[in-house]
Design a protein around this motif. Structure first.
Motif, mmCIF file in Angstrom:
data_model
loop_
_atom_site.group_PDB
_atom_site.id
_atom_site.type_symbol
_atom_site.label_atom_id
_atom_site.label_comp_id
_atom_site.label_asym_id
_atom_site.label_seq_id
_atom_site.Cartn_x
_atom_site.Cartn_y
_atom_site.Cartn_z
ATOM 1 N N CYS A 230 -2.768 9.053 1.193
ATOM 2 C CA CYS A 230 -2.117 10.215 0.565
ATOM 3 C C CYS A 230 -2.899 10.677 -0.646
ATOM 4 C CB CYS A 230 -0.707 9.837 0.122
ATOM 5 S SG CYS A 230 0.481 9.913 1.412
ATOM 6 N N ILE A 231 -3.291 9.705 -1.457
ATOM 7 C CA ILE A 231 -4.022 10.065 -2.676
ATOM 8 C C ILE A 231 -5.323 10.750 -2.318
ATOM 9 C CG2 ILE A 231 -5.204 9.105 -4.663
ATOM 10 C CD1 ILE A 231 -3.174 6.847 -4.593
ATOM 11 N N LEU A 232 -5.998 10.193 -1.332
ATOM 12 C CA LEU A 232 -7.277 10.783 -0.951
ATOM 13 C C LEU A 232 -7.085 12.128 -0.287
ATOM 14 C CD1 LEU A 232 -8.905 7.540 0.200
ATOM 15 C CD2 LEU A 232 -9.735 9.007 -1.597
ATOM 16 N N VAL B 54 1.973 -0.128 3.324
ATOM 17 C CA VAL B 54 2.386 0.930 2.394
ATOM 18 C C VAL B 54 1.212 1.328 1.505
ATOM 19 C CG1 VAL B 54 3.855 1.409 0.414
ATOM 20 C CG2 VAL B 54 4.813 0.373 2.426
ATOM 21 N N LEU B 55 0.449 0.347 1.094
ATOM 22 C CA LEU B 55 -0.712 0.667 0.261
ATOM 23 C C LEU B 55 -1.725 1.493 1.023
ATOM 24 C CD1 LEU B 55 -1.564 -2.486 -1.828
ATOM 25 C CD2 LEU B 55 -0.497 -0.386 -2.561
ATOM 26 N N LEU B 56 -1.867 1.192 2.309
ATOM 27 C CA LEU B 56 -2.807 1.958 3.125
ATOM 28 C C LEU B 56 -2.393 3.425 3.174
ATOM 29 C CD1 LEU B 56 -5.164 1.468 5.273
ATOM 30 C CD2 LEU B 56 -3.369 1.639 6.941
ATOM 31 N N VAL B 57 -1.119 3.628 3.453
ATOM 32 C CA VAL B 57 -0.639 5.004 3.527
ATOM 33 C C VAL B 57 -0.778 5.687 2.174
ATOM 34 C CG1 VAL B 57 1.391 6.416 3.989
ATOM 35 C CG2 VAL B 57 0.935 4.442 5.390
ATOM 36 N N MET B 58 -0.477 4.929 1.147
ATOM 37 C CA MET B 58 -0.540 5.503 -0.205
ATOM 38 C C MET B 58 -1.957 5.924 -0.537
ATOM 39 S SD MET B 58 1.220 6.070 -2.953
ATOM 40 C CE MET B 58 2.645 5.044 -3.031
ATOM 41 N N GLU B 59 -2.911 5.060 -0.185
ATOM 42 C CA GLU B 59 -4.304 5.397 -0.479
ATOM 43 C C GLU B 59 -4.697 6.671 0.259
ATOM 44 O OE1 GLU B 59 -7.014 2.307 0.481
ATOM 45 O OE2 GLU B 59 -8.615 3.173 -0.715
ATOM 46 N N ASN C 63 -4.963 14.205 -1.216
ATOM 47 C CA ASN C 63 -4.864 15.125 -2.338
ATOM 48 C C ASN C 63 -6.227 15.485 -2.901
ATOM 49 O OD1 ASN C 63 -2.212 15.718 -2.685
ATOM 50 N ND2 ASN C 63 -1.782 13.910 -3.920
ATOM 51 N N ILE C 64 -7.064 14.462 -2.995
ATOM 52 C CA ILE C 64 -8.377 14.700 -3.612
ATOM 53 C C ILE C 64 -9.269 15.515 -2.689
ATOM 54 C CG2 ILE C 64 -10.445 13.558 -4.465
ATOM 55 C CD1 ILE C 64 -8.698 11.197 -5.232
ATOM 56 N N ASN D 277 -9.985 8.452 4.972
ATOM 57 C CA ASN D 277 -10.349 7.670 3.805
ATOM 58 C C ASN D 277 -11.865 7.605 3.700
ATOM 59 O OD1 ASN D 277 -10.719 5.879 1.744
ATOM 60 N ND2 ASN D 277 -9.231 4.386 2.496
#
Lengths: 776, 133
Positions: A354-356, A347-352, A358-359, A453
């Protein structure tokens, strides 16, 4: 009330109350006895306790009247209401009675006088037998007991608690925990009300008769008026006197239950139990959660205590116990379990990502050649407006625009020696970090980056020595071959997070003893027929050997070719001619190989470049002789690349500042391109256009278009001051190019305003080549 | 102030208010004898928290109790509570349509920020990111 003998039979009244008033109704003969009896009984009664554990509590006096008939059976009319709930705690001492069977039968059956005849009669007999003097204790005890029975008679069974005097608490515990068999039986159907219908179907058998009767009755009604046969007369009926009657019942306990029947709830109830069984076996440590899963699968009933409005939310299957105000705290291991679980990592991998996303969204959109849509929520300041205007005003000449940089703390300061795309997943990039200088023995690094990423690599492999080359396998896309400066070749399996290297060639006896400069996976014909192709790993190293590696349990190699020096061949021939005797085992030093490339069409032919500028064309079937030798370079050949569009053409670059374009058959190059007097480290053909290729000098990245000019590159991109570019890679499906430098950064550039013309320019290349050939 | 809940099956549980639970968690977290989570996961979380625009992260368990958070207590509790309700409803909606499906990720984009929620059966990961500088 005549004789003492008749006292037994005619004893109609026995008062257990301390009031003397009733004594008067009994014959004076017995009055004294009565009173004494009663006094005694009172005293003893006080001594005996009926409620509570201790015997010292004072009994609340109660007024009971018992009526016995001739036979001694108790026929006292029972009152309707019993306003003494305190007596429910009466305990019965079992000592005097026949056994628990009596008691139990009393408990579970509706109390009837008949069931109590035994104790009553016994007590009566007891009391009759006992002489006056000894009446005091026993009789009163019996009286008490009988009274309690009599009292308890009218209470529902649940109020009676049976216990033995000696063992108090244990019994209750045991009785609570023991399995009680409850037998449910069906009574006969009790009909309370039967109202048969008065309408009959038209199709019934006796419909005709009924119709006949109906008609007759209708006629009768019609004839009633004014008919002498019928006369109206009124009557008075008794109206019974009404009497209000009170009934008391236990307070009805109301419990709110809500039930949710969503689609998924039903699905979970049906299939969830099966799935959770497997889950339970697989994850025994999550016992707290699995228990509640089983609970929820038992039935859809869940008490939703507080939230009535959001009823959907409260009975979700994911949250098993919905208690809003107080949270049931499980053991302390659970948060740690969560944080250490694999699911959390994913989940953290996917979350990271997603955030990136966005950036980096505009950059990635540019990379993927999607139109960049402006964010309508972004705040537009006057500064940004100025920037945009400036951008528009810039010239429309072909340039490189930097999109983003692959770099992290691990890679800072390292030199990038090679980059490779994954053959199956074009978003996966492997980058090798290693120094070119032999003296610099820092350990190398291989990072697999994903486009999703750019701030942290997906895989990081630390190597003992610097990495010089990388290649992904085409047949098994998870295999990554790595060549290192100490000659070792390693194959990593990239799909797992396991950091250990998969296979290494360090144990092989025939391994390279000098730096492996390039590794490549190539398909080779294994059998006699042309269909049998197996992928094998080839490597060229500074010890002058080209080896073919096989991967069984460990890496093992077969020598394909030795790069012998040209002069030595001549010497050999001379010596052979001159003096055959002197021909002995002369240790010939081999030409260090720097690079090689396999023919795109016929993979058995390959070109190898060496340190003295010679390019050898060899075949994998012939390990003794070269097919061709091209020796027009003056410095070490750093890269050779076949043209992907034209199978006869190849490019070579070397440290003598030149890039040469060759045709297979000709020993002299067609074109020699030089722009600056700097060593050329890397070249690559563009995968899109046949006439375009890129080259890297030390401080510059150039993109050439042979159609545009053979003298100057189209785009020249300067590196940042102090940074040397070392590696080049074209992106396969987009017009982007990746440049690695010696500060550990891989910059992704997009080629802008680059017009080449239609198609992939193969014909243009052909024409250029033919014109060049004509010029020679 | 504690009470013990006795269940019919014989289990006993401590009744705690949410603030007591939070305090207990903080005590546990600050207790050096309790081992932390795996270093990789810790690194990833730190990287996420350090990304551009990220306001904070909250990790909570299935009941909505925050396990780990980089925001202050009030905000943590608020995000955990509100987003838990929302994710439960969203999950219910997804599963109503197809019971074999399940919700994995939820993104709420608003004018000022984006809230991303990663879901599993046992936990919830909430990240709040500001979109513009």
């Amino acid at each position: 009330m005549t004789t003492p003998g008749a006292k037994l039979k005619k004893r109609t009244l026995m008062v257990t109350h301390s009031s003397r008033a009733l004594n008067g109704s009994i014959s004076g003969l017995h009055q004294v006895n009565h009173s004494s009896r009663h006094t005694g009984s009172n005293v003893s009664r006080k001594g005996l306790s009926m409620a509570g554990d201790s015997r010292s509590t004072i009994q609340t006096p109660r007024q009971t009247v018992r009526v016995l008939n001739e036979n001694g059976t108790d026929v006292t009319p029972q009152p309707i209401s019993h306003p003494e709930p305190g007596a429910k705690h009466n305990r019965v001492y079992l000592d005097e009675f026949s056994g628990p069977s009596d008691i139990l039968s009393m408990l579970y059956q509706p109390t009837t006088a008949a069931s109590l005849t035994v104790p009553f009669s016994r007590s009566v007999f007891c009391s009759s037998k006992i002489s006056r003097s000894s009446l005091s204790t026993i009789e009163s005890v019996n009286e008490e007991r009988v009274d309690t029975f009599y009292k308890q008679d009218n209470y529902p069974a649940s109020y009676v608690q049976v216990e033995r005097e000696e063992v108090k608490e244990q019994v209750t515990e045991d009785m609570l925990n023991e399995v009680v068999n409850i037998y449910l039986t069906e009574t006969e159907t009790i009909t309370h009300l039967d109202m048969p219908g008065i309408s009959v179907s038209v199709d019934a058998d006796d419909a005709e008769a009924i119709k006949e009767r109906n008609n007759r009755y209708a006629e009768l009604c019609k004839n009633r008026m004014g008919n002498d046969k019928y006369m109206d007369r009124s009557m008075q009926a008794f109206i019974g006197a009404s009497k209000s009657k009170q009934v008391q019942c236990d307070s009805i306990v109301m419990v709110d239950t809500a039930c949710e029947a969503t689609t998924w709830d039903m699905y979970d109830s049906f299939y969830g139990a099966e799935q959770d069984k497997t889950e339970l076996t697989a994850e025994p440590e999550k016992s707290g959660y699995s228990e509640s899963i089983v609970n929820s699968s038992r039935g859809p009933e869940k008490t939703t205590s507080l939230l009535s409005t959001t009823s959907i939310a409260t009975s979700a299957s994911s949250s098993q116990r919905e208690i809003e105000t107080g949270m049931c705290s499980d053991d302390a291991a659970d948060p740690r379990l969560i944080l250490q679980s694999e699911k959390f990592q994913k989940v953290l991998l996917v979350m990271e990502r997603c955030i990136l996303a966005n950036i980096f969204q505009p950059k990635l959109a540019a990379y993927r050649q999607l139109p960049i849509v402006e964010d309508c929520d972004s705040v537009v300041t006057p500064e940004t407006m100025e920037h945009r205007e400036e951008d528009v005003e810039r010239s429309l000449s072909p340039t490189l625009e930097s999109l983003w940089v692959f770099s992290c703390e691990l890679t800072k300061g390292r030199t990038i020696s090679c980059m490779a795309w994954n053959k199956k997943n074009p978003d996966l990039l492997a980058v090798g970090y290693g120094e070119f200088d032999f003296r610099d023995q820092t350990p190398g690094l291989v990072c697999c980056w994903s486009l999703k990423n750019p701030t942290w690599p997906e895989r990081v492999y630390h190597c003992n020595t610097g990495v010089t080359s990388l290649d992904f396998s085409a047949k098994h896309p998870y295999r990554l071959a790595v060549g290192m400066t100490d000659g070792t070749i390693a194959i990593y399996y990239v799909y797992s997070q396991d950091k250990t290297c998969a296979v290494s060639s360090s144990k092989c006896s025939k391994k390279h003893y000098s730096s492996t400069w390039q590794v490549k996976w190539a398909e080779q014909d294994m059998g006699l027929s042309g269909d049998d192709k197996e992928e094998a790993l080839m490597s060229i190293s500074a010890d002058g050997r080209i080896s073919k590696w096989f991967l069984h349990d460990d890496l093992d190699c077969v020598e394909l070719m030795r790069l012998k020096r040209m002069q030595e061949e001549k010497d050999e021939m001379e010596t052979e001619v001159k003096d055959k005797k002197k021909k002995g085992e002369i240790l010939r030093s081999l030409n260090a190989g720097f690079c090689f490339d396999f023919h795109p069409v016929d993979s058995s032919i390959y070109l190898a470049g060496s340190i003295d500028g010679t390019i050898y064309k060899c075949s994998s079937s012939n390990s003794q002789q070269f097919l061709e030798t091209y020796s027009q370079h003056f410095g070490p050949v750093t890269r050779i690349k076949w043209c992907p569009f034209n199978p006869n053409v190849f490019l070579s670059c070397s440290l003598d500042w030149t890039i040469k374009l060759w045709i297979q058959d000709q020993l002299t190059p067609l074109l020699c391109l030089t722009s600056t007097q700097k060593q050329v480290h890397d070249i690559m053909w563009s995968p899109k256009w046949a006439t375009v290729f890129g080259a890297i000098n030390e401080g510059q990245m150039k993109i050439w278009n042979l159609d545009y000019s053979t003298l100057d590159p189209v785009i020249v991109h300067m590196a940042a001051p102090g940074v040397k570019m070392t590696s080049l890679l074209f992106a396969l499906q987009t017009d982007c190019v990746l440049v690695g430098d010696n500060s550990g950064q891989v910059t992704v550039y997009q080629i802008k305003n680059f017009t080449v013309g239609e198609g992939n320019q193969v014909d243009t290349l052909e024409s250029i080549i033919s014109s060049a050939v004509a010029r020679l | 102030m504690t009470a013990t809940l006795h269940f019919r099956s014989g289990k006993k549980r401590q009744f705690r208010f949410s603030w007591q639970q939070r305090d207990a968690l903080n005590r546990r977290r600050n207790n050096p004898t309790i081992p932390k989570m795996a270093s990789e996961v810790e690194e990833t979380l730190k990287r996420i928290e350090g990304q551009r625009g990220v306001v904070g992260t909250v990790v909570c368990n299935a009941d909505g109790i925050p396990i780990r958070s980089s925001l202050d207590g009030v905000a943590t509790a608020q995000y955990a509570r509100l987003l838990r309700k929302l994710t439960v409803m969203a999950k219910s909606a997804v599963r109503d349509i197809d019971p074999q499906n399940d919700l994995t990720f939820l993104r709420l984009r608003s004018q000022k920020c984006e809230i991303m929620v990663g879901l599993e059966n046992e936990f919830l990961v909430i990240v709040i990111q500001n979109l513009h500088q």
